[in-house]
Each structure stands twice: as C-alpha cells, then as structure tokens.
Design a protein around this motif. Structure first.
Motif, mmCIF file in Angstrom:
data_model
loop_
_atom_site.group_PDB
_atom_site.id
_atom_site.type_symbol
_atom_site.label_atom_id
_atom_site.label_comp_id
_atom_site.label_asym_id
_atom_site.label_seq_id
_atom_site.Cartn_x
_atom_site.Cartn_y
_atom_site.Cartn_z
ATOM 1 N N CYS A 146 -59.789 -60.523 61.079
ATOM 2 C CA CYS A 146 -61.055 -60.989 60.531
ATOM 3 C C CYS A 146 -60.981 -61.049 59.016
ATOM 4 O O CYS A 146 -61.716 -61.771 58.381
ATOM 5 C CB CYS A 146 -62.177 -60.061 60.981
ATOM 6 N N ILE A 170 -58.056 -55.255 65.147
ATOM 7 C CA ILE A 170 -58.177 -54.036 64.357
ATOM 8 C C ILE A 170 -59.573 -53.459 64.452
ATOM 9 O O ILE A 170 -59.764 -52.292 64.809
ATOM 10 C CB ILE A 170 -57.833 -54.313 62.885
ATOM 11 N N CYS A 171 -60.554 -54.270 64.145
ATOM 12 C CA CYS A 171 -61.917 -53.743 64.107
ATOM 13 C C CYS A 171 -62.799 -54.365 65.181
ATOM 14 O O CYS A 171 -63.881 -53.867 65.451
ATOM 15 C CB CYS A 171 -62.511 -53.962 62.731
ATOM 16 N N CYS A 192 -57.791 -56.178 57.452
ATOM 17 C CA CYS A 192 -57.326 -55.850 58.792
ATOM 18 C C CYS A 192 -55.889 -56.318 58.982
ATOM 19 O O CYS A 192 -55.093 -55.663 59.634
ATOM 20 C CB CYS A 192 -58.243 -56.488 59.832
ATOM 21 N N CYS A 242 -60.968 -59.556 66.255
ATOM 22 C CA CYS A 242 -59.950 -58.911 65.449
ATOM 23 C C CYS A 242 -59.417 -57.690 66.196
ATOM 24 O O CYS A 242 -60.186 -56.842 66.636
ATOM 25 C CB CYS A 242 -60.563 -58.499 64.119
HETATM 26 ZN ZN LIG Z 1 -60.945 -56.846 61.448
#
Ligand SMILES: [Zn+2]
Length: 72
Positions: free
Chosen positions: A30, A17-18, A34, A15
C-alpha cells in the motif's frame, strides 16, 4: 466494437503487510513503508515485526497433521 476496455474494477489485493488496499505504485503493497518492511523481511530471511505492530497477520500457523496416534 464491444467495450473491451480494461477497467480496474476488480479490487486489488490487500497489502500483505498491513492489510490495507494496495497501491498500484507500490504494488502489491500500500505504501513505500510496507514495501520497505517486506524488504527487511527478505533481507532478514525471517518474519520480523516492523516497528508498527501488525494486527492482522496474513500468515496463520497451521499445525501439521496430527501424527500422534493417540487413538489407542
Ligand atoms: Zn501496507
């Protein structure tokens, strides 16, 4: 016939984002959270930090080539 069956063995991209393994449902993220964060980023037109602090940022600021000719 050979086993030409497509198997999802290859690891999905994490992901953005994270950094967690992305979910097929929310690919390439994910989770919906996100995806929402990324959407907010989009709407804001800039990189905004979500409520949750992101530890690993995929984006690394690479300094431009040293143009300063301080070699003299
Ligand atoms: Zn994520």
């Amino acid at each position: 016939m050979a086993k030409a069956k497509v198997v999802t063995l290859r690891p999905t991209r994490p992901c953005p984002i994270c950094g967690k393994p992305s979910s097929q449902q929310y690919h390439p993220f994910c989770s919906a959270r996100c995806a929402d964060i990324d959407l907010n980023r989009w709407l804001s037109g800039r990189y905004v930090s979500p409520a949750e602090s992101v530890e690993d940022e995929a984006e690394e600021e690479t300094p431009p080539s040293p143009d300063a000719g301080d070699d003299e």
